[in-house]
Every structure is written in structure tokens, then in C-alpha cells.
Design an enzyme around this catalytic site. Structure first.
Site, mmCIF file in Angstrom:
data_model
loop_
_atom_site.group_PDB
_atom_site.id
_atom_site.type_symbol
_atom_site.label_atom_id
_atom_site.label_comp_id
_atom_site.label_asym_id
_atom_site.label_seq_id
_atom_site.Cartn_x
_atom_site.Cartn_y
_atom_site.Cartn_z
ATOM 1 N N ALA A 15 -10.719 1.769 15.189
ATOM 2 C CA ALA A 15 -10.452 3.326 15.353
ATOM 3 C C ALA A 15 -9.132 3.595 15.274
ATOM 4 C CB ALA A 15 -10.813 3.540 17.003
ATOM 5 N N GLY A 42 -9.607 0.872 9.785
ATOM 6 C CA GLY A 42 -9.807 -0.662 9.504
ATOM 7 C C GLY A 42 -9.892 -0.776 7.824
ATOM 8 N N GLY A 44 -11.333 -2.958 5.873
ATOM 9 C CA GLY A 44 -12.661 -3.147 5.131
ATOM 10 C C GLY A 44 -13.429 -2.175 5.455
ATOM 11 N N GLU A 143 -7.566 -8.833 7.511
ATOM 12 C CA GLU A 143 -7.132 -8.113 8.961
ATOM 13 C C GLU A 143 -8.105 -9.079 10.042
ATOM 14 O OE1 GLU A 143 -6.053 -3.661 8.863
ATOM 15 O OE2 GLU A 143 -8.071 -3.890 8.685
ATOM 16 N N GLY A 228 1.154 4.650 -9.528
ATOM 17 C CA GLY A 228 -0.201 3.998 -10.201
ATOM 18 C C GLY A 228 -0.464 2.721 -9.657
ATOM 19 N N ASP A 250 -1.522 12.788 3.719
ATOM 20 C CA ASP A 250 -1.358 11.518 4.512
ATOM 21 C C ASP A 250 -1.734 10.402 3.740
ATOM 22 O OD1 ASP A 250 -2.021 9.571 6.457
ATOM 23 O OD2 ASP A 250 -3.356 10.702 7.647
ATOM 24 N N GLY A 255 -4.775 2.777 -0.381
ATOM 25 C CA GLY A 255 -5.080 1.852 -0.871
ATOM 26 C C GLY A 255 -6.629 1.397 -0.984
ATOM 27 N N ASP A 256 -7.222 1.878 0.569
ATOM 28 C CA ASP A 256 -8.505 1.444 0.779
ATOM 29 C C ASP A 256 -9.217 2.366 -0.236
ATOM 30 O OD1 ASP A 256 -7.935 -0.421 2.786
ATOM 31 O OD2 ASP A 256 -7.745 1.088 4.449
ATOM 32 N N GLY A 291 -6.382 11.883 7.855
ATOM 33 C CA GLY A 291 -7.274 10.833 8.270
ATOM 34 C C GLY A 291 -7.344 9.633 7.258
#
Length: 309
Positions: A15, A42, A44, A143, A228, A250, A255-256, A291
Site C-alpha cells: 500500500a 509495490g 510487481g 522486492e 529514455g 509524480d 519504471g513500473d 499516484g
């Protein structure tokens, strides 16, 4: 034998409690912040939601606590269309993250407590063997415990599944892991820690990527934030420029977002450079919103940005 399809991601849910302020407080100091958000996060988990919203068929392997944060996770997966292969555990909390967001630049600093997901082990991988072996893509990070990541990468590699490894947060990893990676995707800080030298120029990125290929990775992508992503494989090195979708609000989860978009594009059979550009578009939109998981763009938004560039 049927063609492999879909994306399986191993990782943690946390969270995200995100605080916006001018700077981090010193020890013993209290600062007034200018904003707060609570939402699913998180690495993943973010990657799974990003990939699903980008059009991928996604399953997510993890653990959460039997608590309100765990319910938040399951609701987020249902909303995004992620198949949740998630164990709910009594007596242990779901993961949580403290995120500081610089109110001027949008840059962030993060502390993660994995909670239930810190107990992920090889048994979680074995329980999902059929799903992993029939997938087009298996992706994981660091993680959750390293042994679970290695077991998943090994299982996928043996089954001919394309593997994507995001070595984050950075830690020492055995050299044997590199040979399990079709794509290893660190950011510039993580890559620098893996190879032992700074990555501030294209030449330094190329040298770092070459080192990781020499260790056994089939291809390397080093994400470089606003610059990039640098791609390197045998016979090919290329900087794929970042895209812009508006003002950066933000960077948490950028990266995710990239990895979720990239995995979706690879699962659809796109060539690596085209898939990287798709990932860059996914990230470009995500950073214009506050977020993490809620910021992940839809397929139509990604396609529209790519058409406009």
C-alpha cells in the site's frame, strides 16, 4: 503444443502512502506536507496493473495480509483485469511503502516494508507452475526474496518462456542469474550498483550493458528517466528517447509503467526497440498523474500518444 500467451508477474503488493513536501524532514523534525495519497503499489503489483491496462493478459503471483490493505490489492486487480494468484495470510500485515514526493520536481524517495509478500518462497512458484510454463512472458523483481525470483526465472527459462528481470531494489545477485534473463532491466542507479561505475553518459550506459551481456544476459535495457532507455544486445546498441505527454507530476512508478508496457508489447510479438518505445509511452503518461497504479494509462491512451509523436 499450443502457442504460449499471457504475462505472469511475480512480485509484492505494498500500500503506497505518498507524502508531498518541499523536502524530507531531518531526524527529530516535523514538516508540514502539501499532499497525501493512499493507493495500491509495490513494483510487481504496479507492473501487473500497468501491463493489464496496456492490453496484456496478466496473472500476478504474490501474498497479502488478511487486512484492509490486502482487500485494496484484490480490488485493484479486479478493476484492472489482473488475475490474482495471491495468497491471503492471517497474522501478518500486507506490505506498505512510505513515499516522499518532491512537490517541485516530482522526484521521489521510498521505503518499502514487504509484509506478507516478504514470505514469498519457491512454493509459491511451484504452485503456479502450469501458469508460468504456458505464459509468453515471466517477469519479476527483487522486492520479494531472491530465491523465489531465481526459482521463477529458472522455471520459465526451462519452459522456453521469455524472461524479464527487473533487479530492483539493487542487491548483489549471483552471476548465474544473468543467464536466466532474456531481458534484464535496471534503472541507471541499479545498473551502476551492478557494474560498479557511474552511468551518466551514453558511453557509460553502453559499457554497463555490455558488462551485463558478458555475464550472460541476452539483452539489457537501462532506463534513464527523462533521457529514455538504452538497449544493448549482441550486435545492437540504441538509445530510445523518452516521450512527453505533459508536465511531470509524480515519477513514482515510472519504471513500473515502462516495464508493464514493455512486457505487453513483447508478449504481442513486437521487436525490442518497438516494445521499448511502447514502454516509454506508458511511462510518459503515468508521470503526468499522481499516484502509482491509478496513474497507469489505458491502451487507447498509449496508442494515441505513439500516433502523435
Amino acid at each position: 503444443m499450443s502457442a504460449k500467451s499471457g504475462i505472469v508477474i511475480l512480485g509484492i503488493f505494498a500500500a503506497d502512502t505518498a507524502y508531498k513536501a518541499k523536502r524530507l524532514p531531518h531526524i527529530g523534525e516535523t514538516l508540514l506536507g502539501s499532499g497525501f495519497t493512499l493507493g495500491p503499489g509495490g513494483k510487481g503489483s504496479n507492473q501487473a496493473i500497468a501491463a493489464a491496462k496496456a492490453g496484456g493478459k496478466v496473472s500476478f503471483i504474490s501474498r497479502v495480509g488478511n487486512d484492509p490493505f490486502g482487500e485494496m490489492a484484490l480490488a485493484a486487480y479486479a478493476a484492472a483485469g489482473v488475475e490474482a494468484r495471491v495468497m491471503k495470510m492471517d497474522g501478518v500485515s500486507s506490505g506498505a511503502a512510505f513515499i516522499f514526493v518532491d512537490e517541485v520536481s516530482g522526484d521521489n524517495a521510498i521505503i518499502v516494508a514487504p509484509g506478507a509478500a516478504g514470505l514469498i518462497g519457491i512454493e509459491d512458484i511451484d504452485a503456479n507452475r502450469a501458469e508460468i510454463e504456458s505464459a509468453a512472458i515471466f517477469m519479476t523483481q527483487l522486492e520479494q526474496p531472491l530465491e523465489a525470483a531465481i526459482h521463477g526465472l529458472s522455471m520459465a527459462k526451462r519452459a522456453g518462456v521469455t524472461t524479464i528481470f527487473n533487479p530492483a531494489p539493487a542487491q548483489a545477485i549471483p552471476d548465474s542469474v544473468y543467464g536466466l534473463c532474456d531481458f534484464i532491466v535496471p534503472n541507471e542507479v541499479e545498473a551502476a550498483q551492478l557494474v560498479g561505475h557511474a552511468i551518466e553518459t551514453d558511453e557509460q550506459a553502453r559499457a554497463a550493458a555490455k558488462t551485463l551481456v558478458d555475464r550472460g544476459a541476452r539483452a539489457v535495457i537501462i532506463t534513464l528517466g527523462a533521457r529514455g532507455a538504452f538497449y544493448h544486445a549482441a550486435g545492437q546498441s540504441e538509445l530510445v528517447p523518452a516521450l512527453s505527454a505533459g508536465n511531470v507530476v509524480d515519477t513514482t512508478g515510472a519504471g513500473d509503467a515502462f516495464l508493464g508496457g514493455f512486457a505487453t508489447a513483447i508478449s504481442e510479438g513486437r521487436a525490442p526497440i518497438e516494445a521499448i518505445r511502447f514502454g516509454c509511452a506508458t511511462a510518459a503518461i503515468a508521470v503526468t498523474r499522481p499516484g502509482t497504479a491509478p496513474a497507469m494509462p489505458s491502451r487507447s491512451e498509449i496508442d494515441a500518444l505513439l500516433r502523435s509523436q
